[in-house]
Design a protein around this motif. Structure first.
Motif, PDB file in Angstrom:
ATOM      1  N   SER A  98       0.876  -1.224   0.145  1.00  0.00           N
ATOM      2  CA  SER A  98       0.072   0.087  -0.084  1.00  0.00           C
ATOM      3  C   SER A  98       0.912   1.287  -0.233  1.00  0.00           C
ATOM      4  O   SER A  98       0.668   2.315  -0.851  1.00  0.00           O
ATOM      5  CB  SER A  98      -0.982   0.170   1.183  1.00  0.00           C
ATOM      6  N   ARG A  99       1.737   1.405   0.855  1.00  0.00           N
ATOM      7  CA  ARG A  99       2.604   2.525   1.000  1.00  0.00           C
ATOM      8  C   ARG A  99       3.792   2.673   0.068  1.00  0.00           C
ATOM      9  O   ARG A  99       3.841   3.601  -0.738  1.00  0.00           O
ATOM     10  CB  ARG A  99       3.251   2.267   2.372  1.00  0.00           C
ATOM     11  N   LEU A 100       4.230   1.200  -0.452  1.00  0.00           N
ATOM     12  CA  LEU A 100       5.483   1.464  -1.396  1.00  0.00           C
ATOM     13  C   LEU A 100       4.797   2.116  -2.935  1.00  0.00           C
ATOM     14  O   LEU A 100       5.374   2.684  -3.653  1.00  0.00           O
ATOM     15  CB  LEU A 100       5.649  -0.199  -1.705  1.00  0.00           C
ATOM     16  N   SER A 101       3.177   1.713  -3.122  1.00  0.00           N
ATOM     17  CA  SER A 101       2.760   1.993  -4.194  1.00  0.00           C
ATOM     18  C   SER A 101       2.823   3.627  -4.314  1.00  0.00           C
ATOM     19  O   SER A 101       3.031   4.274  -5.433  1.00  0.00           O
ATOM     20  CB  SER A 101       1.303   1.468  -4.401  1.00  0.00           C
ATOM     21  N   PHE A 102       2.383   4.249  -3.338  1.00  0.00           N
ATOM     22  CA  PHE A 102       2.363   5.620  -2.954  1.00  0.00           C
ATOM     23  C   PHE A 102       3.611   6.237  -2.880  1.00  0.00           C
ATOM     24  O   PHE A 102       3.815   7.717  -3.086  1.00  0.00           O
ATOM     25  CB  PHE A 102       1.400   6.020  -1.922  1.00  0.00           C
ATOM     26  N   MET A 103       4.771   5.439  -2.702  1.00  0.00           N
ATOM     27  CA  MET A 103       6.089   6.046  -2.588  1.00  0.00           C
ATOM     28  C   MET A 103       6.812   5.891  -3.887  1.00  0.00           C
ATOM     29  O   MET A 103       8.060   6.236  -4.068  1.00  0.00           O
ATOM     30  CB  MET A 103       6.741   5.422  -1.537  1.00  0.00           C
ATOM     31  N   GLY A 104       5.946   5.547  -5.018  1.00  0.00           N
ATOM     32  CA  GLY A 104       6.547   5.204  -6.243  1.00  0.00           C
ATOM     33  C   GLY A 104       6.924   4.091  -6.666  1.00  0.00           C
ATOM     34  O   GLY A 104       7.597   3.977  -7.839  1.00  0.00           O
ATOM     35  N   LEU A 105       6.712   3.051  -5.849  1.00  0.00           N
ATOM     36  CA  LEU A 105       6.891   1.521  -6.292  1.00  0.00           C
ATOM     37  C   LEU A 105       5.533   0.722  -6.489  1.00  0.00           C
ATOM     38  O   LEU A 105       5.113   0.146  -5.292  1.00  0.00           O
ATOM     39  CB  LEU A 105       7.901   1.040  -5.356  1.00  0.00           C
ATOM     40  N   PRO A 106       4.837   0.949  -7.569  1.00  0.00           N
ATOM     41  CA  PRO A 106       3.559   0.099  -7.515  1.00  0.00           C
ATOM     42  C   PRO A 106       3.614  -1.337  -7.375  1.00  0.00           C
ATOM     43  O   PRO A 106       4.430  -1.841  -7.568  1.00  0.00           O
ATOM     44  CB  PRO A 106       3.176   0.317  -9.133  1.00  0.00           C
ATOM     45  N   CYS A 107       2.619  -1.727  -6.369  1.00  0.00           N
ATOM     46  CA  CYS A 107       3.106  -2.958  -5.652  1.00  0.00           C
ATOM     47  C   CYS A 107       1.704  -3.858  -5.253  1.00  0.00           C
ATOM     48  O   CYS A 107       1.420  -3.753  -4.108  1.00  0.00           O
ATOM     49  CB  CYS A 107       4.138  -2.755  -4.402  1.00  0.00           C
ATOM     50  N   PRO A 108       1.302  -4.501  -6.127  1.00  0.00           N
ATOM     51  CA  PRO A 108       0.221  -5.415  -5.550  1.00  0.00           C
ATOM     52  C   PRO A 108       0.560  -6.825  -4.671  1.00  0.00           C
ATOM     53  O   PRO A 108       2.023  -6.811  -4.442  1.00  0.00           O
ATOM     54  CB  PRO A 108      -0.454  -5.961  -6.728  1.00  0.00           C
ATOM     55  N   ASN A 109      -0.492  -7.510  -4.123  1.00  0.00           N
ATOM     56  CA  ASN A 109      -0.045  -8.489  -3.158  1.00  0.00           C
ATOM     57  C   ASN A 109      -0.676  -9.808  -3.747  1.00  0.00           C
ATOM     58  O   ASN A 109      -1.632  -9.789  -4.239  1.00  0.00           O
ATOM     59  CB  ASN A 109      -0.904  -8.182  -1.942  1.00  0.00           C
ATOM     60  N   ILE A 110       0.319 -10.742  -3.722  1.00  0.00           N
ATOM     61  CA  ILE A 110       0.086 -12.113  -4.379  1.00  0.00           C
ATOM     62  C   ILE A 110       0.084 -13.165  -3.035  1.00  0.00           C
ATOM     63  O   ILE A 110       0.518 -12.816  -2.184  1.00  0.00           O
ATOM     64  CB  ILE A 110       0.931 -12.583  -5.533  1.00  0.00           C
ATOM     65  N   PHE A 111      -0.484 -14.360  -3.290  1.00  0.00           N
ATOM     66  CA  PHE A 111      -0.807 -15.142  -1.990  1.00  0.00           C
ATOM     67  C   PHE A 111       0.519 -15.716  -1.511  1.00  0.00           C
ATOM     68  O   PHE A 111       1.479 -16.088  -2.350  1.00  0.00           O
ATOM     69  CB  PHE A 111      -1.694 -16.382  -2.483  1.00  0.00           C
ATOM     70  N   ALA A 112       0.565 -16.037  -0.352  1.00  0.00           N
ATOM     71  CA  ALA A 112       1.675 -16.800   0.277  1.00  0.00           C
ATOM     72  C   ALA A 112       1.032 -18.217   0.801  1.00  0.00           C
ATOM     73  O   ALA A 112       1.911 -19.157   0.932  1.00  0.00           O
ATOM     74  CB  ALA A 112       2.020 -16.019   1.431  1.00  0.00           C
ATOM     75  N   GLY A 113      -0.345 -18.430   0.868  1.00  0.00           N
ATOM     76  CA  GLY A 113      -0.854 -19.674   1.287  1.00  0.00           C
ATOM     77  C   GLY A 113      -1.201 -19.737   2.507  1.00  0.00           C
ATOM     78  O   GLY A 113      -1.843 -20.816   2.741  1.00  0.00           O
ATOM     79  N   GLY A 114      -1.063 -19.055   3.528  1.00  0.00           N
ATOM     80  CA  GLY A 114      -1.087 -19.025   4.944  1.00  0.00           C
ATOM     81  C   GLY A 114      -2.760 -18.667   5.318  1.00  0.00           C
ATOM     82  O   GLY A 114      -3.437 -18.041   4.431  1.00  0.00           O
ATOM     83  N   HIS A 115      -3.385 -19.213   6.453  1.00  0.00           N
ATOM     84  CA  HIS A 115      -4.481 -18.926   6.741  1.00  0.00           C
ATOM     85  C   HIS A 115      -4.508 -18.793   8.334  1.00  0.00           C
ATOM     86  O   HIS A 115      -3.613 -19.186   8.978  1.00  0.00           O
ATOM     87  CB  HIS A 115      -5.235 -20.174   6.754  1.00  0.00           C
ATOM     88  N   ALA A 116      -5.537 -17.951   8.993  1.00  0.00           N
ATOM     89  CA  ALA A 116      -5.786 -17.801  10.309  1.00  0.00           C
ATOM     90  C   ALA A 116      -4.564 -17.091  10.910  1.00  0.00           C
ATOM     91  O   ALA A 116      -4.099 -17.227  11.859  1.00  0.00           O
ATOM     92  CB  ALA A 116      -6.065 -19.169  10.874  1.00  0.00           C
ATOM     93  N   PHE A 117      -4.237 -16.042  10.260  1.00  0.00           N
ATOM     94  CA  PHE A 117      -3.125 -15.008  10.562  1.00  0.00           C
ATOM     95  C   PHE A 117      -3.382 -14.625  12.131  1.00  0.00           C
ATOM     96  O   PHE A 117      -4.487 -14.447  12.400  1.00  0.00           O
ATOM     97  CB  PHE A 117      -2.883 -14.090   9.651  1.00  0.00           C
ATOM     98  N   HIS A 118      -2.342 -14.365  12.777  1.00  0.00           N
ATOM     99  CA  HIS A 118      -2.244 -13.780  14.038  1.00  0.00           C
ATOM    100  C   HIS A 118      -2.896 -14.625  15.081  1.00  0.00           C
ATOM    101  O   HIS A 118      -3.350 -13.978  16.151  1.00  0.00           O
ATOM    102  CB  HIS A 118      -2.819 -12.144  13.930  1.00  0.00           C
ATOM    103  N   SER A 119      -2.818 -15.732  14.801  1.00  0.00           N
ATOM    104  CA  SER A 119      -3.530 -16.615  16.020  1.00  0.00           C
ATOM    105  C   SER A 119      -2.910 -18.054  16.129  1.00  0.00           C
ATOM    106  O   SER A 119      -1.846 -18.311  15.172  1.00  0.00           O
ATOM    107  CB  SER A 119      -5.071 -16.689  15.699  1.00  0.00           C
TER     108      SER A 119
END
Length: 410
Positions: free
Chosen positions: A361-382
């Motif tokens: 999100s921030r890289l895109s507005f800093m001049g480095l366009p950057c979408p997000n692709i999957f890493a495969g994990g689930h139930a993050f932060h738990s």
């Protein structure tokens, strides 16, 4: 080195890299550098001679181009820290080989059960190998799965010189989980034109849209007086804060919204009779919706304060990040190439939005366009976090295909 993506992942998750939102330093915890130094040594062993970690905990490396023609320089990015939401110390990963279906009870805490009803993605994992924790810690698939996948793809590209590709940059960041993942990144040194964070969830997904996000801090100054002489005089700031919280709309909360609906979410409250502070995060997919929610919140505060004429308040809005879609729509080839890579890796691509933010999100507005692709994990932060070996292998293949597609379409 012939490590598989799982070998790497299991090695990384046992290193405690939790970030700390209360720390003023960058990185917020020195222990993140322990993993960073390990990654540098592995990158050097693969043959990426410029791999290094800087004083702020960022890891940089380059896979040199093996073609003569100009190809846009792309970057693969993941974060090293794990979330402060649940402990990441003494991680004991477990593997459920050849998963046959049903709920998964975790060995270290039998009350922790990964239920299919809460994780419908498990229904697509029959026959796969599922990596979990023992139930007493985070796993750290967010985002050590991404690290392992980028590292494995890098080795594959170095070892298979017949795969034609342009220059590819690697960036591993600290402190993403506390919103500081790109605070000190050196984009000039990185030298990439486009990037992909490898930090998503279900295999086959690519996300080119995030929430826009602000933080709001409301400070209430009450009227303090001895309770024995308080009649008609005391205005208790803690009670005023409670009144504000009680009037929040129930249909604009994280627990009552989904899809493209935003929310107003109190994240903390401290207070006494004299002074109270309320912290909020505000989320919406467009800036107008964000502004409307902030205006609604301040109107609500003013309505409460009208009952306390001797008290005062301040209302401070801090911008956090903005929806990266505004930038990514200007560079459609970024998502188009990723969709084609996912398809070539044997999956049906799914394009979506993140109810949150990423370094991208921030890289895109800093001049480095950057979408997000999957890493495969689930139930993050738990402690119920899980990832499958097969999905991590699909992510590796997707990254390799991305490198090939950018070269082929250059």
């Amino acid at each position: 080195m012939t490590d598989t993506v799982v070998d790497r992942f299991l090695r990384y998750v046992v290193i405690d890299t939790q970030s700390d939102p209360r720390s003023p330093t960058q990185p917020s915890t020195e222990k993140q550098k322990n993993l960073g130094r390990m990654l540098v040594q592995e990158l050097l062993a693969i043959g990426l001679s410029d791999a290094h970690i800087d004083e702020h905990g960022y890891v940089y490396a380059t896979i040199p181009s093996n073609v003569d023609k100009p190809v846009p320089v792309i970057c693969f990015c993941s974060h090293m820290d794990t979330a402060p939401d649940f402990t990441g110390m003494n991680v004991k990963p477990k593997i459920v080989w050849n998963y046959t279906g049903g709920d998964i009870q975790l060995s270290g805490d039998p009350q922790q059960i990964i239920r299919v009803s809460d994780n419908p993605a498990l229904r697509d994992q029959i026959g796969n190998d599922i990596i979990t924790t023992d139930g007493t810690t985070l796993l750290g698939a967010d985002d050590k799965a991404g690290l392992a996948e980028i590292m494995t793809a890098a080795q594959f590209l170095v070892d298979n010189t017949d795969i034609r590709h342009g220059t590819i940059k690697i960036l591993f960041t600290p402190d993403e989980e506390i919103g500081r993942g790109v605070d000190k990144v050196d984009l000039e040194k990185l030298g990439a034109q486009f990037a992909y964070t490898v930090d998503g969830e279900t295999a086959g997904h690519i996300e080119d849209e995030t929430f826009s996000a602000d933080g709001v801090e409301i400070t209430i100054q009450g009227v303090a007086i001895h309770p024995g002489f308080a009649q008609g005089k005391m205005e208790n700031a803690a009670k005023i804060a409670g009144a504000i919280l009680s009037r929040l709309p129930k249909d604009a909360a994280p627990e009552t919204t989904a899809g493209r609906e935003g929310f107003v979410h109190p994240t903390g409250v401290t207070g006494s009779m004299e002074k109270a502070v309320l912290s909020f995060i505000i989320r919406d997919f467009d800036d107008a919706g964000l502004a409307a929610k902030e205006a609604m919140l301040e109107t609500l505060v003013k309505g409460v304060m009208a009952d306390y004429p001797g008290s005062s308040y301040t209302f401070e809005v801090k911008q956090q990040y903005r929806n990266m879609k505004a930038i990514l729509d200007r560079h459609p080839q970024l998502v188009e190439n990723a969709i084609e890579a996912i398809r070539r890796a044997g999956m049906e691509p799914v394009r979506g939005s993140i109810r949150g933010g990423t370094d991208g999100s921030r890289l895109s507005f800093m001049g480095l366009p950057c979408p997000n692709i999957f890493a495969g994990g689930h139930a993050f932060h738990s402690p119920l976090e899980w990832v499958s070996r097969q999905d991590m292998e699909k992510a590796v293949k997707t990254l390799v295909e991305l490198a090939r597609i950018w070269e082929g379409r250059a």
